[in-house]
Design a protein around this motif. Structure first.
Motif, PDB file in Angstrom:
ATOM      1  N   ILE A  67       1.112  -1.152  -0.242  1.00 41.56           N
ATOM      2  CA  ILE A  67       0.080  -0.404  -0.355  1.00 41.56           C
ATOM      3  C   ILE A  67       0.789   1.397  -0.306  1.00 41.56           C
ATOM      4  O   ILE A  67       1.474   1.862   1.123  1.00 41.56           O
ATOM      5  N   ILE A  68       1.148   2.012  -0.908  1.00 43.95           N
ATOM      6  CA  ILE A  68       1.423   3.487  -1.283  1.00 43.95           C
ATOM      7  C   ILE A  68       0.572   4.801  -0.029  1.00 43.95           C
ATOM      8  O   ILE A  68      -0.753   4.755  -1.198  1.00 43.95           O
ATOM      9  N   MET A  69       1.139   5.604   0.984  1.00 41.20           N
ATOM     10  CA  MET A  69       0.067   5.305   1.209  1.00 41.20           C
ATOM     11  C   MET A  69       1.117   7.029   1.576  1.00 41.20           C
ATOM     12  O   MET A  69       1.543   7.636   2.200  1.00 41.20           O
ATOM     13  N   ARG A  70      -0.170   8.561   1.589  1.00 42.67           N
ATOM     14  CA  ARG A  70       0.703   8.901   2.267  1.00 42.67           C
ATOM     15  C   ARG A  70      -1.258  10.311   2.798  1.00 42.67           C
ATOM     16  O   ARG A  70      -1.206  10.198   2.867  1.00 42.67           O
ATOM     17  N   ALA A  71      -0.013  11.500   3.602  1.00 42.44           N
ATOM     18  CA  ALA A  71      -1.512  12.271   4.077  1.00 42.44           C
ATOM     19  C   ALA A  71      -2.138  13.443   3.501  1.00 42.44           C
ATOM     20  O   ALA A  71      -0.959  14.150   2.068  1.00 42.44           O
TER      21      ALA A  71
END
Ligand SMILES: Cc1cc2nc3c(=O)[nH]c(=O)nc-3n(C[C@H](O)[C@H](O)[C@H](O)COP(=O)(O)OP(=O)(O)OC[C@H]3O[C@@H](n4cnc5c(N)ncnc54)[C@H](O)[C@@H]3O)c2cc1C
Length: 274
Positions: A67-71
């Motif tokens: 999973i690629i996660m960003r804010a």
């Protein structure tokens, strides 16, 4: 490695432009936690999720399971909490935004179960005026502040200064214009950096966010000079705007607010200056 479940659903995708969307996300089988306006959540999609046709091809192969996660700052009301709205701009070469921009209503997405961040109004005494300055999607936390509390007129004066390239990038223009016409205490100042490219000639402000401070536009609109004694300033989005505003504000006696030392300038950088 435990693969994260895509625990949320896109309830609505509102396209502002092919490179700019508002995504409304609802949790699937879990309760939204409380949050403060100005805080951010984390969104994620696996490497296997398809990219928007408006993005560039991936430079290197992504792990399809990871999973690629960003804010992302929350733009929705912390009071209504019907959904969490995010305002997301495409970074064509990026890892996550090309995948987020490709989502449709009903698609699954991962949303972090906790919302975080210090970019809130909690430490601003209510007698202070507020200047909320943003570039691009940096306006998102202010929309949450306005929808949650500011629209109720709890502050003396507040202003949103929103810098964008084109008028089509002013995704909350209608909402902010309506609020400004109904509320004497609220000033909305959009400014375009590429006004000369507008199809319909732009009659508003041209240049960068900083200009509206230096040329006295805000002071004129308020009928009062914003000073460290009467105003807190929030800066969100592009680090170049933030650095330039910080430098200018420091010369006028404004100090950066931090956990250790209280001041009148609050910052949220969306990415690192290269
Ligand atoms: C607290 C916080 C809140 C944020 N809130 C928002 C939000 O509300 N809306 C939003 O769209 N983004 C927001 N961001 C930025 C977001 O987290 C991602 O960095 C952004 O969406 C790019 O992700 P990506 O995976 O597509 O690009 P990446 O693969 O992470 O980045 C690729 C390259 O592009 C640069 N880059 C990243 N973002 C931008 C940008 N906007 N413009 C130009 N270059 C960029 C990076 O520095 C990097 O070099 C926020 C960031 C933080 C830290």
């Amino acid at each position: 490695m435990v693969v994260k479940e895509l625990n949320s659903i896109v309830s609505q995708r509102i396209e502002v432009t092919p490179s700019l969307v508002k995504l409304r996300v609802v949790p699937n089988g879990w309760e939204l936690p409380d949050f403060k306006p100005g805080q951010y959540g984390v969104l994620g999609l696996p490497g296997s999720a398809p990219r928007s046709p408006f993005s560039d091809p991936e430079a290197s192969q992504m792990d399809p399971e990871k999973i690629i996660m960003r804010a992302y700052s929350i733009a929705s009301s912390s009071v209504a909490k019907e959904y969490i709205e995010f305002y997301i701009g495409l970074v064509r070469t990026g890892s996550l935004t090309p995948r987020l921009l490709n989502l449709k209503s009903g698609d699954k997405v991962w949303m972090g179960p906790k919302f975080k961040g210090m970019f809130t109004l909690s430490e601003v005494p209510s007698e202070f005026n507020l200047v909320l300055a943003a570039t691009g999607t940096g306006v998102a936390p202010y929309i949450s502040m306005i929808r949650s509390e500011l629209a109720e007129g709890v502050r003396h004066r507040f202003a949103v200064i929103h810098g964008a390239c084109h008028s089509t990038d002013l995704g909350y223009n209608d909402e902010l214009k309506t609020l400004a016409s109904a509320n004497k205490n609220f000033t909305y100042l959009p400014i375009l950096s590429h006004a000369q490219e507008e199809v319909i000639p732009w009659k508003g402000h041209e240049g960068f966010v900083q200009k509206l401070w230096t040329d006295g536009t805000l002071e004129k609109a308020w009928g009062l000079k914003p000073t460290p004694e009467n105003t807190h300033v929030f800066l969100c989005g592009n680090p170049l705007m933030i650095e330039s505003m910080l430098e200018m504000l420091a010369k006028e006696g404004f100090k950066k607010h931090s956990k250790k030392e209280s001041g009148q300038v609050h910052t949220e950088r969306f990415f690192v200056k290269l």
